[in-house]
Design an enzyme around this catalytic site. Sequence first.
Site, mmCIF file in Angstrom:
data_model
loop_
_atom_site.group_PDB
_atom_site.id
_atom_site.type_symbol
_atom_site.label_atom_id
_atom_site.label_comp_id
_atom_site.label_asym_id
_atom_site.label_seq_id
_atom_site.Cartn_x
_atom_site.Cartn_y
_atom_site.Cartn_z
ATOM 1 N N ASN A 28 0.895 -1.135 0.057
ATOM 2 C CA ASN A 28 0.253 0.132 -0.043
ATOM 3 C C ASN A 28 0.738 1.183 -0.108
ATOM 4 O O ASN A 28 1.031 1.956 -0.973
ATOM 5 C CB ASN A 28 -1.021 0.068 1.205
ATOM 6 C CG ASN A 28 -2.135 1.130 1.006
ATOM 7 O OD1 ASN A 28 -1.838 2.138 0.345
ATOM 8 N ND2 ASN A 28 -2.994 0.779 1.679
ATOM 9 N N ASP A 29 1.599 1.682 1.037
ATOM 10 C CA ASP A 29 2.067 2.587 1.395
ATOM 11 C C ASP A 29 3.301 2.594 0.240
ATOM 12 O O ASP A 29 3.775 4.026 -0.439
ATOM 13 C CB ASP A 29 2.811 2.957 2.571
ATOM 14 C CG ASP A 29 1.734 2.993 3.792
ATOM 15 O OD1 ASP A 29 0.630 3.601 3.531
ATOM 16 O OD2 ASP A 29 1.905 2.174 4.943
ATOM 17 N N VAL A 30 3.900 1.758 -0.258
ATOM 18 C CA VAL A 30 5.107 1.837 -0.817
ATOM 19 C C VAL A 30 4.816 2.061 -2.205
ATOM 20 O O VAL A 30 5.717 1.932 -3.259
ATOM 21 C CB VAL A 30 5.938 0.501 -0.778
ATOM 22 C CG1 VAL A 30 6.762 0.317 0.577
ATOM 23 C CG2 VAL A 30 5.084 -0.738 -1.214
ATOM 24 N N THR A 31 3.490 2.131 -2.612
ATOM 25 C CA THR A 31 3.067 2.159 -4.123
ATOM 26 C C THR A 31 1.988 3.605 -4.086
ATOM 27 O O THR A 31 1.548 3.938 -5.149
ATOM 28 C CB THR A 31 1.960 1.050 -4.517
ATOM 29 O OG1 THR A 31 0.715 1.207 -3.781
ATOM 30 C CG2 THR A 31 2.833 -0.171 -4.666
ATOM 31 N N ALA A 91 0.859 3.575 7.206
ATOM 32 C CA ALA A 91 0.960 4.867 7.397
ATOM 33 C C ALA A 91 -0.030 5.739 7.684
ATOM 34 O O ALA A 91 -0.194 7.035 8.231
ATOM 35 C CB ALA A 91 1.614 5.561 6.153
#
Length: 464
Positions: A393-396, A434
């Site tokens: 999620n956060d890394v995309t 996050a």
Amino acid sequence: MAISGNLTAIAYLAASVLFILALRGLSSPETARTGNLYGISGMTIAILTTAISPEVVSYGWILAAFAIGGLVGTTVALKIRMAAMPQLVAAFHSLVGMAAVLVAGAALDNPGAYGIADATGAIFPPSRVEMGLGAAIGAITFSGSVVAFTKLQGLVSGNPVVFPGQHWLNLLLGTAAVALLVGFALEQSPGMFWAMTALSFLIGVLIIIPIGGADMPVVISMLNSYSGWAAAGIGFTLQNPALIVTGALVGSSGAILSYIMCRAMNRSFFSVILGGFGAAATAGGGGAGDRSAKSGSAEDAAFIMKNAGSVIVVPGYGMAVAQAQHAVREMADKLREEGVRVRYAIHPVAGRMPGHMNVLLAEANVPYDDVAELEEINSDFASTDVAFVIGANDVTNPAARNDPDSPIYGMPILDVDKARSVLFVKRSLSPGYAGIDNDLFYRDNTMMLFADAKQLTEDVVSAL
């Protein structure tokens, strides 16, 4: 049976060499198993050498510790799931930190038994410095690791905890702890020692509570480094070269890894060490509002990927929780049979600890050549037909590039939004770790696949 000092030194040297080889082996998934064996061998030599040293006069407590530690370690190793590995690592770091505090306290109580005092019982000043550093770093490691464990385990909220004047308070407490350490080095005062240790316990809590969200993998690496330095400090107190070398290796390698990860996340290394980042993670992100996401089924996903020329799989923590790595590999094998090129893109902080995704894919026997890091593959998304995001999620999240108010702004991400089609496997539209919404969910080229990651992937395999 006791051994001479020369043989002890040789045995500790051999153990140290094996530890270095272990670190070298663990630097790559291909050699990780060999690295593990080196580490096990080195630790076995170190433990046995210490156990049969002339200074050991009674084995009752030692054998009891072996039995308890061995039972706990074996039980945990057999039962722990890969998804829970980050909190396990944090828990083990806390034990190293507390061990350092307890050894320092024992040395303070009976310095003659450690050979660090003169005939009057006064501890040598250098030994006081070593004890003080070991206890202070150990206390910070213990309390900080406990906080990290409770966040990762979900016992408390993973959101950052901030309050006015927080950094000034940390600075005041840190200065006081250093002053007490200097005072203890100059004057053998048990009161100063324990006051410094108590402040260090408090500092450990305060530098970890403002950290949350996508920054937690760096916290694990940082605490790993702290535990190493605590062990090294106590190694000097115990006059044990193996412990000194091992602690220095863990401390330095953990610091280097933290630095590498900070660069990967566009974070300040010194902010990490001081517990400074993560405090802004309460702002930005927003919610879905009136936006709607396009959803599809496993059959839709199978049809799109089967007719694609290239697919990049982006694994995340959701894949780890669902234990979907074997199903993902089977899906990739089916796609290759259809002539589709399949690769895997790994973000440096995907999951909740360094290398989390690499280990999962290796467990599923995914070929190492198919796995690429962010900097190797990021430019390829623009020419890729399908990005299959499973649990990341956060890394995309494009907000890291586009929204200066986002708490993850500036963090390099995998550019999956540039692929022609994005298939996003997720249980719901809830935010990632996050705590912010992902704009990628609502893009025209994104199809959400709402389901358990393992079940959805198995359904895709069936449809293929």
